[in-house]
Design a protein around this motif. Sequence first.
Motif, PDB file in Angstrom:
ATOM      1  N   GLN A   1      34.893  40.610  32.497  1.00 23.88           N
ATOM      2  CA  GLN A   1      34.297  41.517  33.283  1.00 23.88           C
ATOM      3  C   GLN A   1      33.142  42.058  32.636  1.00 23.88           C
ATOM      4  O   GLN A   1      32.086  42.352  33.426  1.00 23.88           O
TER       5      GLN A   1
ATOM      6  N   ASN B   1      33.265  48.701  39.294  1.00 23.11           N
ATOM      7  CA  ASN B   1      32.716  47.561  38.788  1.00 23.11           C
ATOM      8  C   ASN B   1      31.203  47.643  38.871  1.00 23.11           C
ATOM      9  O   ASN B   1      30.498  46.768  38.484  1.00 23.11           O
TER      10      ASN B   1
ATOM     11  N   CYS C   1      38.388  34.064  40.757  1.00 29.40           N
ATOM     12  CA  CYS C   1      39.695  35.150  40.415  1.00 29.40           C
ATOM     13  C   CYS C   1      40.430  35.276  41.720  1.00 29.40           C
ATOM     14  O   CYS C   1      41.655  35.059  41.855  1.00 29.40           O
TER      15      CYS C   1
ATOM     16  N   GLN D   1      39.244  49.033  43.732  1.00 26.86           N
ATOM     17  CA  GLN D   1      37.991  48.530  43.638  1.00 26.86           C
ATOM     18  C   GLN D   1      36.543  49.004  44.465  1.00 26.86           C
ATOM     19  O   GLN D   1      35.562  49.065  43.976  1.00 26.86           O
TER      20      GLN D   1
ATOM     21  N   ASN E   1      36.745  43.423  44.508  1.00 26.31           N
ATOM     22  CA  ASN E   1      36.017  43.388  43.548  1.00 26.31           C
ATOM     23  C   ASN E   1      34.624  42.523  43.469  1.00 26.31           C
ATOM     24  O   ASN E   1      33.613  42.874  43.387  1.00 26.31           O
TER      25      ASN E   1
ATOM     26  N   TYR F   1      32.369  34.809  39.387  1.00 25.29           N
ATOM     27  CA  TYR F   1      33.589  35.065  38.756  1.00 25.29           C
ATOM     28  C   TYR F   1      34.812  35.675  39.701  1.00 25.29           C
ATOM     29  O   TYR F   1      35.836  35.232  39.509  1.00 25.29           O
ATOM     30  N   ASN F   2      34.348  36.686  40.194  1.00 29.54           N
ATOM     31  CA  ASN F   2      35.407  37.270  41.055  1.00 29.54           C
ATOM     32  C   ASN F   2      35.991  36.382  42.250  1.00 29.54           C
ATOM     33  O   ASN F   2      37.196  36.523  42.590  1.00 29.54           O
TER      34      ASN F   2
ATOM     35  N   ILE G   1      36.725  44.951  27.714  1.00 29.63           N
ATOM     36  CA  ILE G   1      35.240  45.344  28.120  1.00 29.63           C
ATOM     37  C   ILE G   1      34.536  45.712  27.077  1.00 29.63           C
ATOM     38  O   ILE G   1      33.250  45.478  26.928  1.00 29.63           O
TER      39      ILE G   1
ATOM     40  N   TRP H   1      40.668  41.417  44.051  1.00 30.38           N
ATOM     41  CA  TRP H   1      39.764  40.651  43.712  1.00 30.38           C
ATOM     42  C   TRP H   1      38.618  40.513  44.724  1.00 30.38           C
ATOM     43  O   TRP H   1      37.563  40.273  44.300  1.00 30.38           O
TER      44      TRP H   1
ATOM     45  N   THR I   1      30.826  48.535  35.433  1.00 26.96           N
ATOM     46  CA  THR I   1      31.494  47.708  34.476  1.00 26.96           C
ATOM     47  C   THR I   1      30.591  46.270  34.333  1.00 26.96           C
ATOM     48  O   THR I   1      30.502  45.893  33.133  1.00 26.96           O
ATOM     49  N   TYR I   2      30.087  46.052  35.433  1.00 29.28           N
ATOM     50  CA  TYR I   2      29.377  44.769  35.357  1.00 29.28           C
ATOM     51  C   TYR I   2      27.868  44.840  35.353  1.00 29.28           C
ATOM     52  O   TYR I   2      27.255  44.181  34.598  1.00 29.28           O
TER      53      TYR I   2
END
Length: 532
Positions: A34, A294, A81, A289, A425, A77-78, A170, A422, A297-298
């Motif tokens: 992530q 995120n 997932c 979410q 997200n 990526y999500n 992370i 997901w 985070t991202y």
Amino acid sequence: MLGVPRYFGLRGNALNLAISWIAGLDFLLFGYDQGVTGGLLDLPSFTKYFPDIDPESVEGTLKADRETNQGIAVAAYNLGCFLGAVFTIFVGNPLGRKKTIFFGSVIMTVGAILQCTSYQLPQFIVGRIVTGWGNGMNTSTVPTWQSETAQAHQRGKLVMIEGMLITAGITISYWINYGFAWIGESEVAWRFPLAFQIFFALIIFGGILNLPESPRWLVMQGRDEEAIEVLVALNEKPPEDPFIKNEFQSVKLTVLEMSKGSYRSLFEMSDYREFHRVSLAYINQMFQQISGINLITYYAPKLFKKINLSQNNYPKLLSACNGTEYFLASLIPIFIIERVGRRKLMLFGAAGMSLSMVALAITLWALDNGHPSGGPGQAVFLFVFNTFFAIGWLGMTWLYPAEIVPLRIRAPTNALSTSANWIFNFLVVMITPIAFNNIGYQTYIIFAVINAFIFPVVFFFFPETRYRSLEEMDDIFKKSTNLFNAVTNSLNEPHRYDKNGQLKSEYIAEFEQNERVRESVYEKPDSSHSSS
């Protein structure tokens, strides 16, 4: 296994620790995945190969197009997932817990190789999807595998530890990105951080097959003798020990109960109020979410870059410090989750996150309008938001859905609610660069409103599950006649178990009677078979 002793020669607590270590490593890898990409987006050696996701060097319509491309590349990526989680619904039981995790880790390794060897954007995006696919398989399976092999009184704490390990991953990714940012124009600055995912995946798929399979899955497959062998190894007791016999009987009864459920059961409204409870589990995962975690985070390095600290790799340093503080905050709920309860932590988190988003909107507006004091405020409240999220929501959505639903539909509900995690997200990560490009500080206002909305929903609709068994939650929902009084019932109904998980004396006779009824239901087919 090539001369290696079965279960690496481990038994009892040592074997449980080995399982927890592999499970924890998977969640650490989840967190690493992530966090790693956001710190690469502004590297010259990265944008040289992927200019189509570099909006900083252009303006106007082309900038908007590149913001969209960046959102697609990161969010791929999500999406992977989500696809992996859905795929696991169909292959998880046939493969078993261990093989699903093994193949998920292999797929993640292939995806990491595709990413770190990319010279074109399509290959990079495909690598992101493949890595996500493997992670979706793992995150859908690891909690189940761990909970089905762990001792009952450890499960809640283990789930919160898994949440903490996500933040550890992370943090590691942020510090690696910061360190490699100093090596100049070399491609190693972004290829190594992406390749480093393989290190964790190799340990997981190199060790998972020599650890115990879930006793519950073995019983589901009719492999009772193997299930007993696993219980013997996990508890370090002989097969004839009463504890092993009782534990095995409990697993058999659990499997019998789960066999009564189906995907159709998710939408029923019997006395158990299945659809009501499934909705709470799904919404709980969705709320985590859409809180906006995120977007930080991202895109943390990108957000810190907005406060005019682009020199000396300060955005990456602040991101690494932010991740470290996030990790430390995630330790808090491990120690207070049982004392404080689920509702209070969720309410505390939602209120704090909403106010933090308001502060972020104000400070970004100030910064955009020429007030330099907005920069430090922006940095502070990015830290503050993560703190509230870590305490209230980080591990909660891996714990609460399992506690709120009946046992017979736990497996399909877990699959459905995880897919919600997901897909939302993916939504947040996809729209974040587009939103900041088009509406700027108002992006934070949207998330402030969403978090403010979460607070009353939790307050009025989410019952407390602290110190409650699944049977108690069944009774609470049976007594609920509408969406509102489940909360009241959960707060007012007497508890059958004390804070140490021990059944209170006044309920022992009732418990023993219920156990005799359950055992008779289970044994009846066998007795009829033997008499025929």
